[in-house]
Design a protein around this motif. Structure first.
Motif, mmCIF file in Angstrom:
data_model
loop_
_atom_site.group_PDB
_atom_site.id
_atom_site.type_symbol
_atom_site.label_atom_id
_atom_site.label_comp_id
_atom_site.label_asym_id
_atom_site.label_seq_id
_atom_site.Cartn_x
_atom_site.Cartn_y
_atom_site.Cartn_z
ATOM 1 N N ILE A 38 59.014 65.589 76.387
ATOM 2 C CA ILE A 38 58.063 65.159 75.404
ATOM 3 C C ILE A 38 57.332 66.467 74.743
ATOM 4 N N LEU A 39 57.076 67.368 75.512
ATOM 5 C CA LEU A 39 56.197 68.615 75.208
ATOM 6 C C LEU A 39 57.065 69.448 74.268
ATOM 7 N N ASP A 40 58.345 69.554 75.089
ATOM 8 C CA ASP A 40 59.248 70.387 74.238
ATOM 9 C C ASP A 40 59.411 70.093 72.923
ATOM 10 N N ILE A 41 59.749 68.441 72.517
ATOM 11 C CA ILE A 41 60.095 68.139 71.410
ATOM 12 C C ILE A 41 58.787 68.270 70.496
ATOM 13 N N ASN A 42 57.597 67.645 70.978
ATOM 14 C CA ASN A 42 56.430 67.415 70.069
ATOM 15 C C ASN A 42 55.416 68.669 69.792
#
Length: 259
Positions: free
Chosen positions: A108-112
């Motif tokens: 989630i942190l990688d994408i967002n």
């Protein structure tokens, strides 16, 4: 209307519910549009639907090389880049923090978050070459308060707020404005369908009945605000945050007249 005639806008997550709305609106306003997405079939279909002034580029927002190729495609195809919309995002399956898998947290942190960081990092020189422009990062009302069971998503969107303000300070003297939009519950598959690994959709937990404006938002509601922030009409706005939630964060509206 032709507010963006001769300008080029790159929209990430450009085939999704909000993303496709943004792409179509920029195109209708005269812009060249670059549709960035990992879904090649849907991206190519949207570009074909729009025809002239639309180009699809496969973009993995977590990969800097992929970002470089997307920016290069915008400049090679249309001669420059004027607007970047960091719209791509994913939701985590709901779980309390103690039961959240680290792999889900990282994804989630990688994408967002990292995706937004890389977009600004790689696009900034192109916007500078175009003598300035606009970056709009799509955050969430979840980036303004806590939301139980959505820690990865909440953390990623809170971080986007700080990242946006930092970029606004760094890029303002180059004529590049950076702002955030914080949508509430918008009627898209992102809200109406369960996230991967989840059994319930976010919409299952929300009723618009208590909102000051008692309905779910539509992608077009967000798009209209995005077009304003990206345009010359917002030339003196940077580092700002715009909530568009029908009054969700205000608390419940009165259901009857006070006695």
């Amino acid at each position: 209307m032709t507010r963006f005639r001769s300008q080029t806008a790159l929209v990430t997550g450009g085939t999704g519910g909000q993303g496709a709305s943004h792409v179509r609106a920029f195109h209708a306003e005269g812009a060249n549009v670059v549709i960035g997405d990992i879904d090649a079939d849907r991206g190519a279909a949207l570009a074909e639907e729009l025809g002239a002034r639309a180009h699809f580029t496969k973009l993995d927002v977590t990969d800097e090389t992929s970002w470089s190729a997307a920016i290069r495609a915008a400049e090679d195809t249309f001669g420059g880049l004027n607007v970047l919309v960091n719209n791509a995002g994913v939701q985590n399956p709901p779980a309390p923090i103690e039961h959240t898998d680290q792999a889900i947290w990282s994804r989630i942190l990688d994408i967002n978050l990292t995706g937004t960081f890389l977009g600004m990092k790689v696009a900034a020189p192109a916007l500078r070459r175009a003598a300035g422009g606009s970056i709009v990062n799509i955050a969430s009302t979840m980036s303004i308060g806590g939301t139980a069971h959505y820690a990865p998503y909440v953390a990623s969107k809170w971080a986007v707020r700080g990242l946006t303000r930092t970029a606004a300070l760094e890029l303002g003297r180059d004529g590049i404005r950076v702002n955030t939009i914080h949508p509430g519950v918008i009627a898209t598959p992102f809200i109406n369908e369960p996230a991967a690994g989840a059994t319930a959709a976010i919409a299952d937990f929300y009723s618009p009945e208590p909102f000051a404006i008692p309905r779910l938002g539509e992608p077009a509601d967000v798009t209209r605000l995005l077009l304003f922030l990206s345009s010359s009409a917002a030339a003196f706005i940077t580092g700002s945050e715009y909530v568009i939630d029908g009054g969700l964060l205000l608390g419940p509206a009165l259901q009857s007249e006070p006695v």
